[in-house]
Design a protein around this motif. Structure first.
Motif, PDB file in Angstrom:
ATOM      1  N   SER A 220      -2.418   4.513  -3.472  1.00 37.95           N
ATOM      2  CA  SER A 220      -3.811   4.503  -3.624  1.00 37.95           C
ATOM      3  C   SER A 220      -4.125   5.968  -4.328  1.00 37.95           C
ATOM      4  O   SER A 220      -5.055   6.029  -5.288  1.00 37.95           O
ATOM      5  CB  SER A 220      -4.600   4.307  -2.405  1.00 37.95           C
ATOM      6  N   ASN A 221      -3.368   6.989  -4.095  1.00 37.87           N
ATOM      7  CA  ASN A 221      -3.588   8.385  -4.575  1.00 37.87           C
ATOM      8  C   ASN A 221      -2.348   8.930  -5.419  1.00 37.87           C
ATOM      9  O   ASN A 221      -2.339   9.984  -5.669  1.00 37.87           O
ATOM     10  CB  ASN A 221      -4.438   9.165  -3.667  1.00 37.87           C
TER      11      ASN A 221
ATOM     12  N   HIS B  60       1.006  -1.250   0.046  1.00 31.94           N
ATOM     13  CA  HIS B  60      -0.065  -0.070   0.139  1.00 31.94           C
ATOM     14  C   HIS B  60       0.814   1.285  -0.075  1.00 31.94           C
ATOM     15  O   HIS B  60       0.298   2.328  -0.329  1.00 31.94           O
ATOM     16  CB  HIS B  60      -0.968  -0.190   1.257  1.00 31.94           C
TER      17      HIS B  60
END
Length: 199
Positions: free
Chosen positions: A86-87, A14
């Motif tokens: 994720s971003n 992540h």
């Protein structure tokens, strides 16, 4: 060689964390400070031990406590970088004599470094800088043992030019070898955003 300058990186699926530091002093005492900070950093950002809500400024504060709780006068310039896959956002906090920049094929932008020292006088308010990365970004971080002006002048060509496929770890070692200041420890970390985005 024994050095008080160091870099460490921890990844999971992540996110990625990067630490770059320059411990005050030279020789074994500075190397011991650097080792303690790297070990503490690795423990704090390990997916098994990291608590929810960890941020670069919080992590830097915990590293500050690690040194300031010591009876020794132990201090270091420290940069902490966090990348969220994720971003594709990079958050960074830097204190002391480190230099950092984001490279693109069209140029570069410097990240702000606050005055102060981890373990010494820490800024009352730590400033987090946030950047959304694209695949062609490269993050570069240098301790002051590197002759920055000379290294930065050749870096874009070495990253994006004909030799741009060169491993960044090989390039970082070459920069330390070619542009280190005499009688000072030195450290350089180079990270491709493409590696951060895809893990």
């Amino acid at each position: 060689p024994i050095s008080g300058d160091a870099a460490a990186m921890v990844d999971d699926e992540h996110e990625s964390w990067l630490l770059v530091l320059d411990a005050i002093g030279h020789g074994l005492s500075a190397a011991q400070i650097a080792h303690r900070l790297v070990v503490t950093f690795q423990h704090l950002v390990s997916s098994r031990t990291r608590h929810a809500g960890m941020t670069p400024s919080l992590l830097l504060g915990l590293l500050h406590r690690q040194l300031s709780d010591s009876k020794q006068d132990e201090q270091a310039a420290v940069g902490v970088f966090h990348f969220n896959r994720s971003n594709t956002r990079l958050d960074a906090v830097l204190v002391g004599n480190l230099e950092s920049m984001l490279l693109t094929p069209k140029g570069s932008s410097r990240l702000h470094t606050q005055n102060g020292m981890v373990g010494g006088r820490l800024p009352r308010r730590l400033q987090t800088q946030s950047h959304t990365l694209t695949h062609d970004n490269v993050l570069a971080v240098f301790s002051d043992g590197i002759r920055l002006r000379e290294a930065a002048a050749i870096l874009p060509q070495r990253v994006y030019g004909v030799r741009g496929t060169q491993s960044l770890s090989v390039l970082a070692r070459a920069l330390v070898h070619d542009y280190r200041r005499d009688y000072d420890d030195s450290c350089c970390a180079l990270v491709r955003a493409q590696r951060l985005i895809h893990g």
